[in-house]
Design an enzyme around this catalytic site. Sequence first.
Site, PDB file in Angstrom:
ATOM      1  N   LYS A 171      87.950  37.245 118.165  1.00  0.00           N
ATOM      2  CA  LYS A 171      87.122  37.727 117.982  1.00  0.00           C
ATOM      3  C   LYS A 171      86.739  36.602 116.564  1.00  0.00           C
ATOM      4  O   LYS A 171      86.750  37.377 115.416  1.00  0.00           O
ATOM      5  CB  LYS A 171      85.970  38.667 117.784  1.00  0.00           C
ATOM      6  CG  LYS A 171      84.829  38.653 117.720  1.00  0.00           C
ATOM      7  CD  LYS A 171      84.044  39.610 117.326  1.00  0.00           C
ATOM      8  CE  LYS A 171      83.241  39.334 115.772  1.00  0.00           C
ATOM      9  NZ  LYS A 171      82.248  37.936 115.307  1.00  0.00           N
ATOM     10  N   GLU A 246      91.683  43.795 105.515  1.00  0.00           N
ATOM     11  CA  GLU A 246      91.302  42.554 103.860  1.00  0.00           C
ATOM     12  C   GLU A 246      89.917  42.385 103.622  1.00  0.00           C
ATOM     13  O   GLU A 246      88.826  41.681 104.571  1.00  0.00           O
ATOM     14  CB  GLU A 246      92.326  40.935 104.464  1.00  0.00           C
ATOM     15  CG  GLU A 246      92.450  40.769 103.409  1.00  0.00           C
ATOM     16  CD  GLU A 246      91.171  39.967 102.485  1.00  0.00           C
ATOM     17  OE1 GLU A 246      90.879  40.173 101.794  1.00  0.00           O
ATOM     18  OE2 GLU A 246      90.999  38.452 102.446  1.00  0.00           O
ATOM     19  N   CYS A 280      86.751  35.962  99.206  1.00  0.00           N
ATOM     20  CA  CYS A 280      87.665  36.914  98.601  1.00  0.00           C
ATOM     21  C   CYS A 280      87.811  37.561  97.702  1.00  0.00           C
ATOM     22  O   CYS A 280      87.909  38.905  96.336  1.00  0.00           O
ATOM     23  CB  CYS A 280      87.862  38.188  99.621  1.00  0.00           C
ATOM     24  SG  CYS A 280      89.482  37.465 100.228  1.00  0.00           S
ATOM     25  N   GLU A 380      79.739  42.419  94.980  1.00  0.00           N
ATOM     26  CA  GLU A 380      80.487  40.950  95.946  1.00  0.00           C
ATOM     27  C   GLU A 380      79.113  39.902  95.983  1.00  0.00           C
ATOM     28  O   GLU A 380      78.943  40.827  96.861  1.00  0.00           O
ATOM     29  CB  GLU A 380      81.670  41.484  96.485  1.00  0.00           C
ATOM     30  CG  GLU A 380      81.962  40.034  96.888  1.00  0.00           C
ATOM     31  CD  GLU A 380      83.219  40.208  98.026  1.00  0.00           C
ATOM     32  OE1 GLU A 380      84.076  39.646  97.859  1.00  0.00           O
ATOM     33  OE2 GLU A 380      83.318  40.973  99.165  1.00  0.00           O
TER      34      GLU A 380
END
Length: 473
Positions: A171, A246, A280, A380
């Site tokens: 996906k 992750e 990230c 973040e």
Amino acid sequence: MRSLYLNGTWADSTAAESIDVINPATEETIDSVPAGGREDVDRAVAAAKAAFPAWSALTAAQRGAYLSRALEVFHNRSEEVASTLATDMGAPLKFAKQVQTGVPLLMFRTFLEVLEEVGERYFEGEQVGSSLVVREPFGVVGAITPWNYPLHQIVLKVIPALAAGNTVVLKPTEVAPFGGYLLAEILHEAGLPAGVFNMVSGTGPEVGEAIAAHPDIAMVSFTGSGRAGKRVSEVASETVKKVALELGGKSPNVILPEADIDQAVSRGVANVMHNTGQSCNALTRMIVPRSRYDEVVDKAVAAAEKHAPGDPFAEGTRMGPLISQPQLDRVRDYIATGVGEGARLVTGGAEPPEGSKSGYYVRPTVFADVSNDMRIAREEIFGPVLVLIPYDTEEEAVEIANDTAYGLAASVWAEDRERGLEVARKLRAGQVEVNGGDFNPRIPFGGYKQSGVGREWGVFGLDEFCELKGIQL
């Protein structure tokens, strides 16, 4: 509207709905993809399950031969790939060529090198006393990938999974989906057997959850936000499948007093501004000795202002737009939050860049006088926002660096490598660079704490997609 890729052919979705794909630099609709559903996932999994026995029975060299042909096709189409990703992502064309396309090519090639090096013996096993320990594929692997490095993240999952003998249901992100479509075309052109690779576009709550929950999927590999990763784990737990995650980061860049400040600051700022801060592992917390703090602030401002946003296809553009309107709103909200928390805004801000009339553009932003308990230092942001945090002692610097829910990446700048290595060993992160150490596609990539579970890249990425079996002889 695009199609799904199922059992070696392009197929219509059972769902009638579609998802528009927006060019983030112009805000124009450039295409649409199916908003796939659970029935589509069932079809994809059935095809992958049927293809697994024959694919897993091939030797490592035979699987490698198929993937080598795909790599050749990828290389031949690299200019087209870069242009497509620059449009899909809004990445400057030079960055799209060097990073959004160049790094997936490098990773693809590295996985094939690793597969050739380990050979069939890697799967046949090693003798441990009187027993044999062998590696086997899981079966059908579900891969759910993000929009920030849309092709790179796909390659990190699909290629080692296939190399290990698994079949795959992918996906790709619905926000920037063309990386998935490009890889599907590449694998198809390379003659990959039907059903070995399948792709279903759609949203996370619909297609992503269907993949995570499916009883015939033996493993799920996910890259994305912490919130979504927790949901994938929760859904996957019902069938007790392996989950690799992750996730996010709030990575520290520790500058020691005797470091080369010019290099440390210029490289550190560039790291944050690359990909418009949508990485990230971006080093978004620069931890600075108080004795050199004013000097670092001035240099960080000068370095950040070199990354003025612009048209991805214009010569010299170093920073493109953010990916979407929601992401733009998120970053602007964090900038406003930083001001409200009392941090000193030294460049950038929440206002649109000068002359910006369309596109999801934001100015490169630097905050000084930040304390590590502020939201802009703990959460973040996923945008081009750098925070500068002062410290007085090395022990305090390490404490600040490790005082985070995350542990994906970190950096140390020191007077020499040995000094940097000494501090690097104290940092709780899955990957640490010392004095801007060289990029290495063979080391493990993944995080401590809430940055994830599992590792990617090199032989470690291949290991991730293998079951271990002990055979007592």
